[in-house]
Design an enzyme around this catalytic site. Structure first.
Site, PDB file in Angstrom:
ATOM      1  N   ASP A  41       9.705  44.344  70.689  1.00  0.00           N
ATOM      2  CA  ASP A  41      10.411  43.182  71.231  1.00  0.00           C
ATOM      3  C   ASP A  41       9.892  42.851  72.630  1.00  0.00           C
ATOM      4  O   ASP A  41       9.883  43.695  73.513  1.00  0.00           O
ATOM      5  CB  ASP A  41      11.917  43.446  71.265  1.00  0.00           C
ATOM      6  CG  ASP A  41      12.474  43.751  69.868  1.00  0.00           C
ATOM      7  OD1 ASP A  41      11.882  43.294  68.879  1.00  0.00           O
ATOM      8  OD2 ASP A  41      13.496  44.459  69.781  1.00  0.00           O
TER       9      ASP A  41
ATOM     10  N   ASP B  27       4.992  48.195  72.306  1.00  0.00           N
ATOM     11  CA  ASP B  27       6.420  47.989  72.152  1.00  0.00           C
ATOM     12  C   ASP B  27       6.562  46.778  71.229  1.00  0.00           C
ATOM     13  O   ASP B  27       5.627  45.987  71.098  1.00  0.00           O
ATOM     14  CB  ASP B  27       7.042  47.717  73.525  1.00  0.00           C
ATOM     15  CG  ASP B  27       8.528  47.416  73.453  1.00  0.00           C
ATOM     16  OD1 ASP B  27       9.231  48.072  72.659  1.00  0.00           O
ATOM     17  OD2 ASP B  27       8.980  46.527  74.189  1.00  0.00           O
TER      18      ASP B  27
END
Length: 168
Positions: free
Chosen positions: A10, A8
């Site tokens: 952020d 992922d």
């Protein structure tokens, strides 16, 4: 078939913001990310980012600005002699019911087909339960990133697991 660590963006590569990372001015890359990414690549893992970026369809940012953010991350990594193999992102809001927004697996399937990836030899690292659900639903091992377990520590777990599997 290849193995990959899906990341992922952020909260894993850069600091998360409640109001979304909308431009390179708002991007705060974690200083420690280069070494773990480099170690993964040296151990024959591809590194691919899978990210929900609904700020685009919320009209808070644009595809161009998201791509500039990804280029800034790549430039940072290249200065440290490594890189991310690909960035995939979903621009849709949750209510748009697309097949690419995590926890749905459209972006993962796209990457798996493009790079000839074996999910059962791969990992998904993220800071949200939806990241864990996404990885598990295609057969990846998963590690949840939080304040006690960052990318650096997660990569140590992955590489220790690789060593144990070679000797068993």
């Amino acid at each position: 078939m290849k193995k990959v660590v899906f990341l992922d963006r952020d909260g894993v590569i850069n600091k998360n913001r409640d109001d979304y990372v909308k431009s390179i001015d708002e991007l705060e890359i974690f200083s420690f990310i280069s070494e773990p990414i480099k170690k993964l690549r040296l151990n024959n893992f591809l590194v691919i980012v899978i990210s929900n970026q609904s700020a685009i369809n919320r009209k808070l940012t644009t595809h161009k600005k998201v791509e500039q953010i990804h280029q800034k991350i790549q430039d940072y990594l290249k200065k440290n002699n490594t890189l991310i193999d690909a960035f995939y992102y979903c621009p849709h809001k949750p209510n748009e019911n697309c097949n690419c927004r995590k926890p749905k697996v459209g972006l993962l399937l796209e990457a798996i087909n493009r790079f000839d990836i074996e999910p059962k030899k791969s990992w998904f690292l993220g800071d949200m339960d939806t990241d864990m659900d996404t990885g598990k639903s295609i057969g990846c091992s998963v590690i949840k990133i939080d304040k006690n377990l960052n990318l650096e520590k997660a990569v140590k777990i992955i590489l220790n697991n690789e060593i144990s599997n070679k000797h068993s």
